[in-house]
Design a protein around this motif. Structure first.
Motif, PDB file in Angstrom:
ATOM      1  N   HIS A 243       0.807  -1.411  -0.073  1.00 49.34           N
ATOM      2  CA  HIS A 243       0.184  -0.104  -0.130  1.00 49.34           C
ATOM      3  C   HIS A 243       1.029   1.154   0.152  1.00 49.34           C
ATOM      4  N   TYR A 244       2.194   1.272   0.161  1.00 47.76           N
ATOM      5  CA  TYR A 244       3.179   2.331   0.024  1.00 47.76           C
ATOM      6  C   TYR A 244       3.741   2.111  -1.295  1.00 47.76           C
ATOM      7  N   GLY A 245       4.471   3.360  -1.667  1.00 45.86           N
ATOM      8  CA  GLY A 245       5.495   3.091  -2.911  1.00 45.86           C
ATOM      9  C   GLY A 245       6.927   2.880  -2.465  1.00 45.86           C
ATOM     10  N   TYR A 246       7.008   2.789  -1.067  1.00 50.04           N
ATOM     11  CA  TYR A 246       8.539   2.926  -0.617  1.00 50.04           C
ATOM     12  C   TYR A 246       9.092   1.265  -0.613  1.00 50.04           C
ATOM     13  N   ARG A 247      10.098   0.990  -1.169  1.00 49.24           N
ATOM     14  CA  ARG A 247      10.703  -0.435  -1.104  1.00 49.24           C
ATOM     15  C   ARG A 247      12.090  -0.313  -0.237  1.00 49.24           C
ATOM     16  N   ILE A 264      16.796   2.461   0.176  1.00 45.01           N
ATOM     17  CA  ILE A 264      15.280   2.948   0.108  1.00 45.01           C
ATOM     18  C   ILE A 264      15.250   3.116  -1.221  1.00 45.01           C
ATOM     19  N   PHE A 265      13.986   2.632  -1.844  1.00 43.22           N
ATOM     20  CA  PHE A 265      13.806   3.036  -3.242  1.00 43.22           C
ATOM     21  C   PHE A 265      12.336   3.472  -3.205  1.00 43.22           C
ATOM     22  N   GLU A 266      11.821   4.215  -4.179  1.00 46.87           N
ATOM     23  CA  GLU A 266      10.320   4.441  -4.483  1.00 46.87           C
ATOM     24  C   GLU A 266       9.800   3.739  -5.587  1.00 46.87           C
ATOM     25  N   MET A 267       8.795   3.026  -5.602  1.00 47.12           N
ATOM     26  CA  MET A 267       8.213   2.365  -6.970  1.00 47.12           C
ATOM     27  C   MET A 267       7.253   3.412  -7.719  1.00 47.12           C
ATOM     28  N   THR A 268       7.673   3.780  -8.901  1.00 45.24           N
ATOM     29  CA  THR A 268       7.050   4.754  -9.785  1.00 45.24           C
ATOM     30  C   THR A 268       6.594   3.746 -11.026  1.00 45.24           C
ATOM     31  N   SER A 269       5.801   4.571 -11.796  1.00 44.41           N
ATOM     32  CA  SER A 269       5.395   3.958 -13.280  1.00 44.41           C
ATOM     33  C   SER A 269       6.545   3.766 -14.066  1.00 44.41           C
ATOM     34  N   GLN A 270       7.689   4.273 -13.924  1.00 43.63           N
ATOM     35  CA  GLN A 270       8.970   4.273 -14.483  1.00 43.63           C
ATOM     36  C   GLN A 270       9.939   3.460 -13.902  1.00 43.63           C
ATOM     37  N   GLY A 271       9.448   2.873 -12.899  1.00 41.56           N
ATOM     38  CA  GLY A 271      10.290   1.695 -12.179  1.00 41.56           C
ATOM     39  C   GLY A 271      10.744   2.221 -10.873  1.00 41.56           C
ATOM     40  N   LEU A 272      11.891   1.755 -10.242  1.00 48.73           N
ATOM     41  CA  LEU A 272      12.335   2.087  -8.885  1.00 48.73           C
ATOM     42  C   LEU A 272      13.245   3.382  -8.745  1.00 48.73           C
ATOM     43  N   THR A 273      13.229   4.237  -8.265  1.00 47.32           N
ATOM     44  CA  THR A 273      13.928   5.231  -8.120  1.00 47.32           C
ATOM     45  C   THR A 273      14.420   5.649  -6.565  1.00 47.32           C
ATOM     46  N   GLU A 274      15.901   6.158  -6.535  1.00 43.61           N
ATOM     47  CA  GLU A 274      16.454   6.125  -5.372  1.00 43.61           C
ATOM     48  C   GLU A 274      15.834   7.230  -4.505  1.00 43.61           C
ATOM     49  N   ILE A 275      16.055   7.138  -3.129  1.00 45.74           N
ATOM     50  CA  ILE A 275      15.865   8.034  -2.128  1.00 45.74           C
ATOM     51  C   ILE A 275      16.920   8.364  -1.243  1.00 45.74           C
ATOM     52  N   HIS A 276      17.440   9.455  -1.457  1.00 42.84           N
ATOM     53  CA  HIS A 276      18.759   9.778  -0.936  1.00 42.84           C
ATOM     54  C   HIS A 276      18.537  10.553   0.477  1.00 42.84           C
ATOM     55  N   ASN A 277      17.417  11.149   0.595  1.00 43.10           N
ATOM     56  CA  ASN A 277      17.167  11.600   1.920  1.00 43.10           C
ATOM     57  C   ASN A 277      15.679  11.322   2.581  1.00 43.10           C
ATOM     58  N   PRO A 278      15.704   9.942   2.967  1.00 40.91           N
ATOM     59  CA  PRO A 278      14.596   9.455   3.330  1.00 40.91           C
ATOM     60  C   PRO A 278      13.790  10.208   4.572  1.00 40.91           C
ATOM     61  N   SER A 279      14.395  10.979   5.178  1.00 37.83           N
ATOM     62  CA  SER A 279      13.964  11.768   6.437  1.00 37.83           C
ATOM     63  C   SER A 279      12.695  12.896   5.923  1.00 37.83           C
ATOM     64  N   GLU A 280      13.038  13.238   4.649  1.00 35.08           N
ATOM     65  CA  GLU A 280      12.001  14.226   4.097  1.00 35.08           C
ATOM     66  C   GLU A 280      10.740  13.770   3.767  1.00 35.08           C
ATOM     67  N   ILE A 281      10.604  12.506   3.233  1.00 32.52           N
ATOM     68  CA  ILE A 281       9.548  12.027   3.079  1.00 32.52           C
ATOM     69  C   ILE A 281       8.562  11.210   3.997  1.00 32.52           C
ATOM     70  N   LEU A 282       9.581  10.736   5.158  1.00 37.98           N
ATOM     71  CA  LEU A 282       8.688  10.007   6.259  1.00 37.98           C
ATOM     72  C   LEU A 282       8.285  10.705   7.053  1.00 37.98           C
ATOM     73  N   LEU A 283       8.759  12.233   7.265  1.00 34.43           N
ATOM     74  CA  LEU A 283       8.174  13.074   8.198  1.00 34.43           C
ATOM     75  C   LEU A 283       6.719  13.732   7.562  1.00 34.43           C
ATOM     76  N   SER A 284       5.843  14.034   8.540  1.00 38.75           N
ATOM     77  CA  SER A 284       4.518  14.554   8.141  1.00 38.75           C
ATOM     78  C   SER A 284       4.792  16.046   7.584  1.00 38.75           C
ATOM     79  N   GLN A 285       4.257  16.398   6.686  1.00 39.80           N
ATOM     80  CA  GLN A 285       4.223  17.624   5.970  1.00 39.80           C
ATOM     81  C   GLN A 285       3.170  18.679   6.514  1.00 39.80           C
ATOM     82  N   ASN A 286       2.234  17.965   7.280  1.00 39.08           N
ATOM     83  CA  ASN A 286       1.045  18.739   7.861  1.00 39.08           C
ATOM     84  C   ASN A 286       1.503  20.019   8.768  1.00 39.08           C
TER      85      ASN A 286
END
Length: 456
Positions: A243-247, A264-286
């Protein structure tokens, strides 16, 4: 040709027996022995059907010259980190994961991205047309050094390897291959052991690194006997929530590097892309803050990350309090609740407690304990914690906040991401100069000190 015979193999550990046994004497499991028909041909050594036999001689250890193995990059920094710095020649790597999680996608992208090496992608599950369709979706550029072979017989594969002389071999998957030296079916225990041993011999004698994709069982372990993990040099686990795009690529075994690294990678329509700074995506942006939320500073290998811990504490309406944790060890959460009840006198025995690690991650770092406690107390008191406050520290059974490793890296990561306050163990402050950081450090020795600062 040797006489045909049947042997019984344990599905769990790979032990063999001449007759059926109810309980395996090696691993102790019941009803795991299966019969397989064995036919062994007296030919050349395994994996070298047309090669000359090279006899090895014993050497004094002082006479052996030590040379550093020249690694080469996979084209992905995240994957290189997990492997220990890149691909080692003569190594054999086993990659496992759930069906559809992206194992084939990851290794095909790697094969397409390596430009200066000749890569042979052996597929026993997909046709050439299917691989071409996937490659066209994953890469918009040409791959002049990537060769595709759809074959399941190992002896035929080794003939093509002798002719092509690739620099890297990828096998998708080891469960589809079959050796003609055995008469048993593909994916049987004997075939898995034989095919893996043949590729191991090929890799060690030719210097060609081999990546094997392996299936996993419903329990989550690698399919086949445990001996497969002992044969290979590196075992990687490819995991993630559907249910998440992260691998995440985790290292379980590595003879050439650390086993604590994670990519850490993210699954997109073009395949897997690298996530170099996972903290920015794992923290809430609210912009709005809620009670029951705390930010933890954890380490995955050598990488510091900030993740969000969410807790919900409510009155038990069904008599028996419920305890549930996602991405966190439920036994450790129960231990922390017992510490808060016994040592700190927080009445949580009649409360339902639910805990969640945001982003679909599973965290084992003990430094997350302090943020778990902070999130639980925040939800119980229904008071929100400032979004610019983070925590790192291990909780002891006496309610003390214990020090954690690599505190400088954790503080630097929180400072870089703009946090203004960080709760740490008082015993971690030795050798730490608070003036070197813009973040305000809050050293504490007991969890009561954190509660008074946050909620009183």
């Amino acid at each position: 040709m040797a006489k045909n015979k049947s042997l019984y193999y344990c599905k769990n550990c790979g032990a063999q027996s001449a007759q059926w046994i109810g309980r395996c004497p090696s691993c102790g499991e019941w009803n795991t022995f299966e019969e397989e028909i064995i036919v062994r041909e007296q030919t050349a050594p395994k994996g070298r059907s047309h090669a000359e036999v090279v006899l090895s001689t014993p050497k004094l250890i002082d006479e052996i010259s030590l040379t550093r193995l020249p690694r080469f990059s996979t084209g992905y920094e995240e994957f290189d980190r997990v492997l220990g710095g890149g691909v080692v020649p003569s190594s054999i790597v086993l990659l496992g994961g759930e069906p559809g999680i992206g194992k084939s996608t990851l290794l095909l992208q790697m094969a397409l991205k390596i430009r200066d090496k000749k890569v042979l992608y052996v597929s026993g599950e997909e046709s050439e047309g299917q691989l071409k369709m996937r490659a066209s979706r994953l890469s918009s550029t040409q791959a002049p050094n990537c060769y595709v072979l759809t074959e399941t017989n190992t002896q035929q594969i080794f003939k093509h390897v002798e002719d092509l002389k690739p620099d890297l071999i990828i096998v998708d998957s080891i469960q589809t291959l079959q050796s003609s030296l055995l008469d048993s079916a593909a994916a049987s225990i004997s075939q898995l052991k034989e095919c893996t041993a043949e590729f191991q011999h090929l890799s060690k004698t030719t210097g060609i690194p081999v990546f094997l994709i392996g299936h996993i069982t419903k329990e989550g372990g690698l399919a086949g006997p445990k001996i497969l993990e002992h044969i290979v040099d590196t075992v990687l686990q490819f995991e993630g929530d559907q249910h998440y795009g992260y691998r995440m690529v985790r290292c379980i075994k590595n003879r050439f590097g650390s086993t604590s690294e994670m990519g850490i990678f993210e699954m997109t329509s073009q395949g897997l892309t690298e996530i170099h700074n996972p903290s920015e995506i794992l923290l809430s942006q609210n912009a709005e803050t809620y009670s029951g939320t705390a930010v933890a500073t954890v380490l995955e290998g050598n990488r510091p990350m900030l993740i969000e811990v969410q807790a919900l504490v409510s009155s038990a309406v069904y008599g028996m309090p419920q305890r549930s944790a996602t991405g966190y060890d439920i036994r450790r959460m129960n231990m922390l609740l017992a510490v808060l009840e016994k040592r700190c006198h927080f009445k949580l025995g009649a409360k339902d407690v639910f805990l969640n690690i945001a982003g679909g991650l599973r965290v084992d770092d003990p430094a997350i304990n302090l943020s778990v406690v902070a999130a639980i107390l925040s939800s119980a008191a229904d008071i929100a914690i400032d979004a610019k406050t983070c925590f790192t520290g291990e909780m002891g059974l006496n309610g003390e906040v214990r020090p954690v490793s690599r505190i400088i890296q954790r503080i630097s990561e929180a400072d870089k991401l703009g946090f203004t306050r960080m709760f740490v163990s008082k015993y971690n402050m030795k050798g730490v100069n608070a003036k070197d950081f813009n973040i305000r450090l809050m050293p504490i020795a007991k969890v009561e000190e954190m509660f008074k600062t946050l909620f009183e």
